[in-house]
Design a protein around this motif. Sequence first.
Motif, mmCIF file in Angstrom:
data_model
loop_
_atom_site.group_PDB
_atom_site.id
_atom_site.type_symbol
_atom_site.label_atom_id
_atom_site.label_comp_id
_atom_site.label_asym_id
_atom_site.label_seq_id
_atom_site.Cartn_x
_atom_site.Cartn_y
_atom_site.Cartn_z
ATOM 1 N N GLY A 353 26.965 3.525 -2.469
ATOM 2 C CA GLY A 353 25.774 2.839 -2.329
ATOM 3 C C GLY A 353 24.830 2.914 -2.027
ATOM 4 N N TYR A 354 24.832 4.484 -1.192
ATOM 5 C CA TYR A 354 23.573 5.167 -0.695
ATOM 6 C C TYR A 354 22.495 6.061 -1.349
ATOM 7 C CZ TYR A 354 21.096 6.528 3.542
ATOM 8 O OH TYR A 354 19.681 7.227 4.271
ATOM 9 N N LYS A 355 23.945 6.501 -2.768
ATOM 10 C CA LYS A 355 23.516 7.304 -3.093
ATOM 11 C C LYS A 355 23.223 6.236 -4.495
ATOM 12 C CE LYS A 355 26.291 10.835 -4.757
ATOM 13 N NZ LYS A 355 27.871 10.784 -5.244
ATOM 14 N N ASN A 356 21.678 7.103 -4.608
ATOM 15 C CA ASN A 356 20.549 6.797 -5.954
ATOM 16 C C ASN A 356 21.458 7.014 -7.190
ATOM 17 O OD1 ASN A 356 18.009 6.369 -4.399
ATOM 18 N ND2 ASN A 356 17.620 8.418 -4.335
ATOM 19 N N ASP A 357 22.074 7.909 -7.618
ATOM 20 C CA ASP A 357 22.937 8.453 -8.765
ATOM 21 C C ASP A 357 24.225 7.263 -8.355
ATOM 22 O OD1 ASP A 357 24.051 9.944 -6.418
ATOM 23 O OD2 ASP A 357 23.793 11.923 -8.010
ATOM 24 N N SER A 358 24.715 6.977 -8.513
ATOM 25 C CA SER A 358 25.576 6.302 -8.557
ATOM 26 C C SER A 358 26.161 4.971 -9.183
ATOM 27 C CB SER A 358 26.290 5.736 -6.715
ATOM 28 O OG SER A 358 27.576 5.065 -6.793
ATOM 29 N N PRO A 359 26.740 4.428 -9.848
ATOM 30 C CA PRO A 359 26.924 3.230 -10.806
ATOM 31 C C PRO A 359 27.037 2.061 -9.486
ATOM 32 C CG PRO A 359 29.002 4.543 -10.857
ATOM 33 C CD PRO A 359 27.813 5.611 -10.178
ATOM 34 N N VAL A 360 26.507 2.620 -8.343
ATOM 35 C CA VAL A 360 27.368 1.059 -7.524
ATOM 36 C C VAL A 360 26.300 1.445 -6.025
ATOM 37 C CG1 VAL A 360 29.091 0.837 -7.578
ATOM 38 C CG2 VAL A 360 29.111 2.324 -6.465
ATOM 39 N N SER A 361 25.040 2.349 -6.714
ATOM 40 C CA SER A 361 23.883 2.568 -5.931
ATOM 41 C C SER A 361 23.772 0.993 -5.565
ATOM 42 C CB SER A 361 22.985 3.107 -6.560
ATOM 43 O OG SER A 361 22.129 3.534 -5.732
ATOM 44 N N LEU A 362 22.827 0.927 -4.297
ATOM 45 C CA LEU A 362 22.139 0.296 -3.466
ATOM 46 C C LEU A 362 20.898 0.625 -3.058
ATOM 47 C CD1 LEU A 362 25.677 -1.831 -1.353
ATOM 48 C CD2 LEU A 362 23.813 -2.690 -3.622
ATOM 49 N N SER A 363 20.273 1.346 -3.473
ATOM 50 C CA SER A 363 19.003 1.927 -2.767
ATOM 51 C C SER A 363 17.737 1.028 -3.125
ATOM 52 C CB SER A 363 19.096 3.544 -3.794
ATOM 53 O OG SER A 363 17.669 3.837 -3.114
ATOM 54 N N ARG A 364 17.921 1.000 -4.290
ATOM 55 C CA ARG A 364 16.853 -0.330 -5.259
ATOM 56 C C ARG A 364 17.301 -1.132 -4.660
ATOM 57 N NH1 ARG A 364 16.941 -3.062 -9.300
ATOM 58 N NH2 ARG A 364 17.851 -1.154 -10.351
ATOM 59 N N HIS A 365 18.192 -1.890 -4.044
ATOM 60 C CA HIS A 365 18.577 -3.381 -3.951
ATOM 61 C C HIS A 365 17.796 -2.941 -2.613
ATOM 62 C CE1 HIS A 365 20.892 -3.266 -7.057
ATOM 63 N NE2 HIS A 365 21.527 -4.323 -7.451
ATOM 64 N N ILE A 366 18.219 -1.976 -1.338
ATOM 65 C CA ILE A 366 17.695 -2.190 -0.121
ATOM 66 C C ILE A 366 16.325 -2.109 0.490
ATOM 67 C CG2 ILE A 366 18.259 -0.169 0.228
ATOM 68 C CD1 ILE A 366 19.270 -2.835 3.467
#
Length: 395
Positions: A353-366
């Motif tokens: 979730g911490y990675k930008n290129d992950s399908p479950v990324s939460l970077s933009r959410h946070i």
Amino acid sequence: MSDSRQGSRFRTYTEIVELVETLGKGVVEQHASDVDDKARFPEEAFAAFKEARLLSAMVPQSLGGDGLNIKQLCKLCEILGQYCASTAMVYAMHQIQVACLVNHALTSSYFQQYLADLVEHQYLLASATTELGIGGDLRSSICGLELEGDNFKLVKQAPVISYALNADAILVTCRANTGAAASDQVHVLVKTKECEFEQIAGWDTLGFRGTCSSGYTLTAVGHVEQVIPAPFATILSKSMHPVSHVLWGSLWTGLAASAVKKARQAVRHAYRKNPDMPPVTSLRLSEVDELLFSMRGGLYQSIEEYQGLLDGDCDDAFTNFGFSIRTNNVKLRCSEMVVDIVGKALMIVGIMGYKNDSPVSLSRHIRDAYGAALMVNNDRIRGHNATMQIAMRDS
């Protein structure tokens, strides 16, 4: 461009919800990362919204719109918030301006025609309320209308005008004339093609990057018929203030729900890998879902109250301190709970979730979540609440 009717009838609310879900998945979500990366306006989403005639969703059916109420519009913002918070925020800010016109300008033949034109051309509306020298104090203006006969000129130094260069018109707060008191305000619609924009601040931010909320010195000209025929104090208390908070709260709830959904995906993945040992994150998922339940509960209660007041034509209630405090509480609690929920979801998802290129990324959410408490700073709102708490009479 497709018609807002199907055959001889207007679209149903269910059909509109299904349409927004389809565009959310097929268009909004597909371009969300690029919008965020480049801090650019969500052009693809709004081209699709215009084609689907979603910018006139709140315009009365008598003028060609869908005639949705505030409760229904909140649902659309919640759906969009699940796919891209910036896109949902622009859509919400547009609808706040539409609500101001629908609720306060229909006695004017000019604005009746303008709303009919908005339906036909799908105009995008922006807002200029903040001003250098007063900050976020919406009930005070420095700039005023420079009147010459039936025409006016207006110069406003606005530290923030979201998506100004993409809008067709901007609703501006200002003094009724250059000699008026700072609180003697009017709300004026100016057309961007009749405006000059001198940029005074950029928008390279942590989150909500796609709102393109740069600052400008706005110079506009127009005719006095472009002034909404209601005091700005009334527009603010009945429409701008409550509509803003319930629509923002709705899109933040959508953002939080999206984070919980990604957390649930991660828990299910862990369980499939070891079905004999339920992951400890399943307990954390249960806890964060409780928070989302509470966030929705407070928001939905406020939406129901506001819709009831509008349906009952209870104008006196909008000047009541109790209603104002509860409306402020929606903004305060939703803007802070979204950070808590997304943060807890990130702990469940973990490093993916911490990675930008992950399908479950939460970077933009946070990053988007942290912007919620800053737009109209929560400390300012709590200061207003503190003053009203002292003055409010127990019911």
